[in-house]
Design a protein around this motif. Structure first.
Motif, PDB file in Angstrom:
ATOM      1  N   ILE A 161      72.743  18.600  99.367  1.00  0.00           N
ATOM      2  CA  ILE A 161      73.732  19.226 100.257  1.00  0.00           C
ATOM      3  C   ILE A 161      73.671  20.754 100.142  1.00  0.00           C
ATOM      4  O   ILE A 161      73.813  21.468 101.141  1.00  0.00           O
ATOM      5  N   VAL A 162      73.426  21.255  98.935  1.00  0.00           N
ATOM      6  CA  VAL A 162      73.323  22.716  98.738  1.00  0.00           C
ATOM      7  C   VAL A 162      72.191  23.287  99.577  1.00  0.00           C
ATOM      8  O   VAL A 162      72.350  24.318 100.254  1.00  0.00           O
ATOM      9  N   CYS A 204      70.828  21.953 102.269  1.00  0.00           N
ATOM     10  CA  CYS A 204      71.162  21.811 103.692  1.00  0.00           C
ATOM     11  C   CYS A 204      72.178  22.867 104.120  1.00  0.00           C
ATOM     12  O   CYS A 204      72.066  23.454 105.207  1.00  0.00           O
ATOM     13  N   ASP A 205      73.164  23.110 103.281  1.00  0.00           N
ATOM     14  CA  ASP A 205      74.180  24.125 103.591  1.00  0.00           C
ATOM     15  C   ASP A 205      73.559  25.521 103.707  1.00  0.00           C
ATOM     16  O   ASP A 205      73.966  26.325 104.553  1.00  0.00           O
ATOM     17  N   LEU A 225      71.976  25.752 107.135  1.00  0.00           N
ATOM     18  CA  LEU A 225      72.961  25.794 108.213  1.00  0.00           C
ATOM     19  C   LEU A 225      73.801  27.079 108.199  1.00  0.00           C
ATOM     20  O   LEU A 225      74.191  27.583 109.256  1.00  0.00           O
ATOM     21  N   ASN A 226      74.073  27.604 107.015  1.00  0.00           N
ATOM     22  CA  ASN A 226      74.919  28.797 106.913  1.00  0.00           C
ATOM     23  C   ASN A 226      74.150  30.108 107.003  1.00  0.00           C
ATOM     24  O   ASN A 226      74.688  31.116 107.450  1.00  0.00           O
ATOM     25  N   GLU A 265      72.029  27.385 112.087  1.00  0.00           N
ATOM     26  CA  GLU A 265      73.240  26.550 112.065  1.00  0.00           C
ATOM     27  C   GLU A 265      73.104  25.271 112.889  1.00  0.00           C
ATOM     28  O   GLU A 265      73.927  24.355 112.738  1.00  0.00           O
ATOM     29  N   TRP A 304      71.339  18.829 109.463  1.00  0.00           N
ATOM     30  CA  TRP A 304      72.573  18.070 109.704  1.00  0.00           C
ATOM     31  C   TRP A 304      72.392  16.596 109.348  1.00  0.00           C
ATOM     32  O   TRP A 304      73.284  15.967 108.754  1.00  0.00           O
ATOM     33  N   ARG A 341      72.125  16.152 105.549  1.00  0.00           N
ATOM     34  CA  ARG A 341      73.456  16.412 104.990  1.00  0.00           C
ATOM     35  C   ARG A 341      74.350  15.166 105.180  1.00  0.00           C
ATOM     36  O   ARG A 341      75.091  14.771 104.272  1.00  0.00           O
ATOM     37  N   TYR A 391      76.050  12.868 102.195  1.00  0.00           N
ATOM     38  CA  TYR A 391      77.483  12.547 102.118  1.00  0.00           C
ATOM     39  C   TYR A 391      77.706  11.037 102.228  1.00  0.00           C
ATOM     40  O   TYR A 391      78.610  10.482 101.576  1.00  0.00           O
ATOM     41  N   ASN A 396      83.211  13.877 105.547  1.00  0.00           N
ATOM     42  CA  ASN A 396      82.136  14.858 105.719  1.00  0.00           C
ATOM     43  C   ASN A 396      80.935  14.243 106.445  1.00  0.00           C
ATOM     44  O   ASN A 396      80.247  14.931 107.210  1.00  0.00           O
ATOM     45  N   CYS A 438      79.422  15.689 109.997  1.00  0.00           N
ATOM     46  CA  CYS A 438      78.006  16.003 110.238  1.00  0.00           C
ATOM     47  C   CYS A 438      77.494  15.327 111.510  1.00  0.00           C
ATOM     48  O   CYS A 438      76.782  15.947 112.315  1.00  0.00           O
TER      49      CYS A 438
END
Length: 217
Positions: free
Chosen positions: A154-155, A157-158, A161-162, A166, A172, A175, A179, A187, A191
């Protein structure tokens, strides 16, 4: 009564002409300087006009420098230096991309052989060279998922996206998979909502991925 002397025996009259000439000469010298004097004056004036004559213990004449010429030269030097540095950075970037691409190929080969730990390390080495390539983080996230490290996936992927993209489709979806594996339904659903929003023309592919994911998770 005074006696009138004859001009021929008046001595003062005999000197009149010489005195008149003397006065005339004096007046001329006052009005128009002699040639020798004129030359001396011109020579002195010319000398005074030269830089050498404008120099003494307390004063020295120097040539004025044009500040605009110096500014123009400094600006040219600065711009040239910027161009050189940009060219050097471009060459260094190309070299790092070449190295990263080689690590990525090694990672892909390890992943196909189900050597997920080795693949993860190869993608990490690639990221050390190129830190703004979404595909490297996404591939590593998939390796973390295969290794059961869902939070670390997730880190990655974030970050994509961030910081990089995005709307990235795979970020997505991976991620959502992470989750889902953590049984974090809110979450996971979030997504899925965004991946459908950003990629409305690929809903068929998204639905197929979700069905396959549910069968394996």
């Amino acid at each position: 009564m005074y006696s009138l002397q004859h001009p021929q025996i008046d001595e003062s009259f005999l000197q009149l002409n010489s005195k008149v000439e003397e006065v005339t000469t004096l007046l001329r010298s006052m009005i128009k300087p002699s040639e020798s004097v004129k030359k001396d004056v011109e020579a002195t004036t010319l000398k005074e006009a030269t830089p050498e004559s404008l120099r003494d213990d307390n004063f020295m004449v120097t040539k004025r420098k044009n500040p605009e010429c110096k500014l123009s030269s400094d600006r040219f030097t600065f711009m040239r230096q910027v161009e050189v540095e940009q060219d050097e950075r471009s060459k260094a970037r190309l070299e790092r991309e070449r190295v990263a691409q080689n690590f990525r190929k090694l990672g892909n080969a390890n992943y196909r052989q189900e050597k997920y730990e080795d693949a993860k390390e190869m993608y990490s080495q690639a990221i050390e060279n190129i830190k703004d390539s979404p595909i490297l983080y996404i591939n590593r996230a998939l390796c973390f998922i295969k290794l059961g490290n869902f939070k670390r996936a997730i880190v990655d992927c974030d970050f994509v996206l961030n910081k990089l993209d995005e709307k990235n489709l795979r970020a997505w979806l991976y991620r959502a998979m992470a989750y889902k594996s953590l049984n974090d339904e809110p979450n996971y659903e979030n997504c899925i909502k965004y991946v459908r929003k950003y990629h409305s023309k690929q809903l068929e592919f998204i639905d197929a991925f979700i069905e396959k994911m549910k069968a394996t998770v």
